[in-house]
Design an enzyme around this catalytic site. Structure first.
Site, PDB file in Angstrom:
ATOM      1  N   ARG A 177      46.368  70.164  83.629  1.00  0.00           N
ATOM      2  CA  ARG A 177      47.177  70.604  84.770  1.00  0.00           C
ATOM      3  C   ARG A 177      48.520  69.834  85.703  1.00  0.00           C
ATOM      4  NH1 ARG A 177      48.100  67.624  89.012  1.00  0.00           N
ATOM      5  NH2 ARG A 177      46.567  65.852  88.355  1.00  0.00           N
ATOM      6  N   ASP A 178      48.435  68.855  85.430  1.00  0.00           N
ATOM      7  CA  ASP A 178      49.820  68.123  85.769  1.00  0.00           C
ATOM      8  C   ASP A 178      50.717  68.174  85.010  1.00  0.00           C
ATOM      9  OD1 ASP A 178      50.962  66.012  87.624  1.00  0.00           O
ATOM     10  OD2 ASP A 178      50.136  64.070  86.699  1.00  0.00           O
TER      11      ASP A 178
ATOM     12  N   CYS B 111      56.231  66.442  89.409  1.00  0.00           N
ATOM     13  CA  CYS B 111      55.237  66.461  90.256  1.00  0.00           C
ATOM     14  C   CYS B 111      56.337  67.439  91.005  1.00  0.00           C
ATOM     15  CB  CYS B 111      55.188  65.379  91.594  1.00  0.00           C
ATOM     16  SG  CYS B 111      54.578  65.388  92.806  1.00  0.00           S
TER      17      CYS B 111
ATOM     18  N   HIS C  40      53.830  57.647  85.553  1.00  0.00           N
ATOM     19  CA  HIS C  40      54.949  58.791  84.907  1.00  0.00           C
ATOM     20  C   HIS C  40      55.819  57.845  83.875  1.00  0.00           C
ATOM     21  CE1 HIS C  40      53.744  62.128  86.411  1.00  0.00           C
ATOM     22  NE2 HIS C  40      52.768  61.510  86.776  1.00  0.00           N
TER      23      HIS C  40
ATOM     24  N   HIS D 210      47.194  56.215  85.956  1.00  0.00           N
ATOM     25  CA  HIS D 210      48.286  57.430  85.940  1.00  0.00           C
ATOM     26  C   HIS D 210      49.900  56.888  86.242  1.00  0.00           C
ATOM     27  CE1 HIS D 210      48.399  61.996  86.336  1.00  0.00           C
ATOM     28  NE2 HIS D 210      49.568  61.510  86.610  1.00  0.00           N
TER      29      HIS D 210
ATOM     30  N   ASN E 258      54.614  62.565  81.762  1.00  0.00           N
ATOM     31  CA  ASN E 258      53.652  61.915  82.342  1.00  0.00           C
ATOM     32  C   ASN E 258      53.981  61.155  80.977  1.00  0.00           C
ATOM     33  OD1 ASN E 258      51.595  62.717  84.419  1.00  0.00           O
ATOM     34  ND2 ASN E 258      51.949  64.276  83.563  1.00  0.00           N
TER      35      ASN E 258
END
Length: 316
Positions: A29-30, A256, A225, A223, A265
């Site tokens: 997803r991300d 993003c 980055h 989370h 990430n």
């Protein structure tokens, strides 16, 4: 893999770290949402299957958002249909921005969802076209209906450690938003360092503040980055504060679409290497994970930024 480098780190258990950690894999997803070209749905499905086979139990598979928002994830229904049972259940969350997204997710038979809030007003406007307060109210029926349907719910808070438009974000401001989201009934809070500017002291201060507000580390995921190379150090700091859930993306994929300064990430392989060396169990087969990263990198047409992948796969 390269034969002149160790396939696993020397294990020297760290007494100040937990015995085990849950890796919340966000690669599908991300990791893929910021790709310039759309990845074929069959490649995404194979990616998820390979991640599961490597031992990753929690995998965020996709997002039910309007295609105009994130065109790379417009195939959410097709992906889950392709995956079948592999893509469903309480360990396969999907992102939903609103009730319409929840409707689509429920129709697809998901067992877990995540909502995505912001600690800052500017990013809330850019990401959701709402104020922070308006976005919390938008999530209220989403969380309620999801819980009523028996789903597990996560609440993300982005821009916790800095905002590219607003600059430093006060710790108290982040905590205020976090409390409001958790009061909706979410099971877990994810703290997002969306642009990667967080540092270890900042992480400690925020976790202390949240604990003082009644949100303990047992309900938190982190989370980070890796824009400034701080993601792994920040993660280890969070673990020493009692956090047991860490978001990571296989191959270090990610970014993003609404914050151009957000880079990849924390790479799952880099995290697994560090935790394995510290005697912390993750249940992940590092060799299989590296193979998966190399496979996906070939399909994206570029090498993985993960240091561990480069070392074990024999890259430069």
């Amino acid at each position: 893999m390269s034969t002149d480098r160790p396939a696993l780190p020397q294990r020297e258990p760290a007494t100040d770290l937990p015995q085990s950690v849950t890796i919340y894999e966000v690669g599908p997803r991300d990791g893929l949402q910021n790709e310039k070209t759309v990845v074929p749905v069959e490649v995404k499905a194979e990616f998820v299957r390979r991640l599961a086979a490597a031992g990753l139990e929690t995998i965020e598979t996709t997002s039910f958002v309007p295609p105009s928002w994130v065109p790379q994830l417009a195939d959410a229904r097709e992906l889950l249909a392709d995956l079948g049972d592999v893509g469903r259940g309480a360990r396969r969350p999907v992102l939903v921005p609103n009730e319409r997204g929840l409707d689509d997710a429920l129709a697809a038979g998901v067992g877990a969802v995540a909502v995505f809030g912001s600690a800052t007003e500017t990013f809330a406007r850019k990401n959701l076209n709402r104020t922070v307060a308006e976005s919390v109210e938008m999530f209220r029926p989403v969380v309620r209906r999801a819980k009523d349907s028996g789903l597990w719910v996560r609440a993300y808070v982005s821009m916790c450690f800095g905002d590219p438009w607003e600059g430093p974000v006060p710790v108290e401001q982040v905590a205020d938003v976090a409390v409001r989201l958790m009061e909706l009934g979410a099971d877990q809070l994810s703290l997002g360092d969306t642009i990667g500017t967080g540092t270890t002291g900042h992480v400690s201060r925020l976790l202390d503040e949240l604990d003082a507000r009644g949100i303990g580390a047992d309900r938190i995921g982190v989370h980070f980055h890796d824009t400034y190379g701080q993601a792994l150090a920040n993660t280890m700091t969070a673990l020493r504060h009692g956090v047991r859930v860490v978001d990571a993306s296989t191959g270090g994929l990610g970014g993003c679409p609404y914050a151009k300064s957000a880079t990849g990430n924390l790479a799952t392989e880099d995290l697994v290497w560090a935790l394995d060396g510290a005697g912390v169990a993750t249940g992940v087969d590092l060799a299989a994970l590296v193979d998966t990263s190399v496979w996906m990198a070939e399909r994206l047409g570029r090498p993985s930024p993960s240091r561990v992948v480069k070392a074990l796969a024999g890259g430069d």
